[in-house]
Enzyme design. Structure first.
Site, PDB file in Angstrom:
ATOM      1  N   CYS A 117      36.814  46.316  36.209  1.00  0.00           N
ATOM      2  CA  CYS A 117      37.057  47.719  35.863  1.00  0.00           C
ATOM      3  C   CYS A 117      38.228  47.832  34.895  1.00  0.00           C
ATOM      4  O   CYS A 117      39.390  47.731  35.311  1.00  0.00           O
ATOM      5  CB  CYS A 117      37.335  48.517  37.136  1.00  0.00           C
ATOM      6  SG  CYS A 117      37.790  50.216  36.797  1.00  0.00           S
ATOM      7  N   CYS A 129      40.512  50.839  35.543  1.00  0.00           N
ATOM      8  CA  CYS A 129      41.438  50.677  36.682  1.00  0.00           C
ATOM      9  C   CYS A 129      42.579  49.717  36.351  1.00  0.00           C
ATOM     10  O   CYS A 129      43.706  49.940  36.781  1.00  0.00           O
ATOM     11  CB  CYS A 129      40.720  50.109  37.906  1.00  0.00           C
ATOM     12  SG  CYS A 129      39.101  50.755  38.220  1.00  0.00           S
ATOM     13  N   ASP A 130      42.291  48.638  35.637  1.00  0.00           N
ATOM     14  CA  ASP A 130      43.244  47.530  35.581  1.00  0.00           C
ATOM     15  C   ASP A 130      43.835  47.225  34.205  1.00  0.00           C
ATOM     16  O   ASP A 130      44.690  46.345  34.084  1.00  0.00           O
ATOM     17  CB  ASP A 130      42.577  46.251  36.119  1.00  0.00           C
ATOM     18  CG  ASP A 130      42.236  46.392  37.594  1.00  0.00           C
ATOM     19  OD1 ASP A 130      42.951  47.132  38.288  1.00  0.00           O
ATOM     20  OD2 ASP A 130      41.262  45.769  38.049  1.00  0.00           O
TER      21      ASP A 130
END
Ligand code: NAP
Length: 313
Positions: A135, A138-139
């Site tokens: 992701c 997200c990261d």
């Protein structure tokens, strides 16, 4: 257990939310069950470019989903957050058993979607969350000014690699063939991006590191040559993002419902082989897995559920 709903929708991605909107607007008593955050795959998608009618350049997955969720609430569908462990789909009343309780309905719409396929290299499990991610939204910020590698050659891999160039100092796409599967318009942008690099005909065989990911063995599938990629000593780690397609979230329904390669078979009206059980979105056998097709599936499934319920009476 008390209430028997008209329809339970399992999953609150674009398919489930569209179903919730149509079912709620049709005055069916509706329950939407989701185990995590709304949105499914698009909750972790940075940019949505091809949902009809959106403002170009201004739509992210989370922003689109937030509006869908609000619309479902407006039309009265109830919501519960639970992990369903078992389903009993045969018969006039369907039962879904979760960690928090049991839920019953006369019709069920399965919209559980799909999840990222693992990269498939040795030691992968050890480094998920310690260098390996699925992701970018997200990261990506963990890799500000670091080096990042992305595995895959489809729309997701190329789009997410482009997103990662906003954070990482260098992004290298590793693809098992020498041409991309991604749409030409997306490819063109990637080839023009100065931070983008490409390793063609290559697969990741093994990853390694002390605590964090700092070493990777990449094999050229044409020559057999193995290249060892090591993190810059000043960095101590690099990022590896996998975007090599999806696997269906359908284990729960195995043995009860007809499937093909793990995807649920439906007719054009989203009927499965079990009366009163419908499937919508990425979970079903289909040729195009997109937000727009998921939403369309959800709308059709809800209207067909209404028709099924009317005929039951
Ligand atoms: P995809 O289109 O199925 O592409 C998967 C990619 O991963 C392919 O390039 C494939 O290589 C590669 N791959 C598959 N298995 C592999 C393995 N074991 N090892 C190494 N590489 C492997 O998946 P996706 O990119 O996630 O897209 C899924 C769907 O969502 C598609 O329909 C896509 O069009 C859609 N999508 C659309 C957008 C958009 O329109 N903006 C954005 C994201 C996703 P090969 O090419 O060699 O098969």
């Amino acid at each position: 257990m008390s209430k028997i709903y008209d329809v339970i929708i399992l999953g609150a991605g674009p398919a489930g939310l569209a179903a919730g909107l149509y079912a709620g607007r049709s005055c069916l008593s509706t329950l939407v069950i989701e185990k995590g955050k709304d949105g499914g795959q698009i909750a972790i998608t940075d940019e949505i470019e091809n949902y009809p009618g959106q403002s170009l350049g201004e739509e992210s997955g989370p922003s689109l989903i937030a509006r869908m969720t609000a619309q479902v609430a407006k039309f009265g569908a109830e919501r519960v957050s639970d992990v369903i462990k078992e389903v009993k789909l045969e018969g006039p009343v369907k039962t879904l058993i979760g960690n928090k309780g049991e839920y019953q309905a006369k019709a069920v719409i399965l919209a559980t979607g799909a999840f990222p396929r693992p990269i498939g290299c040795e030691n992968e499990g050890k480094f998920v969350g310690k260098g390996i991610s699925f992701c970018a939204t997200c990261d990506a910020n963990f890799f500000q000014d670091f080096e990042v590698f992305v595995v895959g050659g489809g729309d997701s891999a190329v789009e997410e690699a482009m997103y990662l160039t906003k954070f990482a100092r260098k992004v290298t796409l590793i693809h098992r063939r020498n041409e991309l599967r991604a749409a030409k318009s997306i490819q063109e942008k990637a080839f023009k991006n100065p931070k983008m690099n490409f390793m063609w005909d290559t697969v990741v065989e093994k990853v390694d590191g002390e605590e964090l990911l700092d070493t990777m063995y990449c094999k050229n599938v044409k020559t057999g040559e193995v290249t060892v990629v090591k993190a810059d000593p000043d960095d101590g780690l690099f990022g590896l993002f996998g975007f090599i397609g999806l696997l269906p979230n359908s284990k729960l329904f195995e043995g009860q419902i007809e499937m093909e390669n793990g995807y649920i078979k439906t007719d054009d009206n989203m009927h499965t082989n079990i009366p009163g059980v419908f499937a919508a979105g990425d979970i079903r056998v289909k040729s195009l897995r997109q937000v727009v097709t998921a939403a369309a599936d959800g709308a059709i499934a809800a209207m067909q559920a209404e028709k099924y319920l009317a005929e039951m009476e």
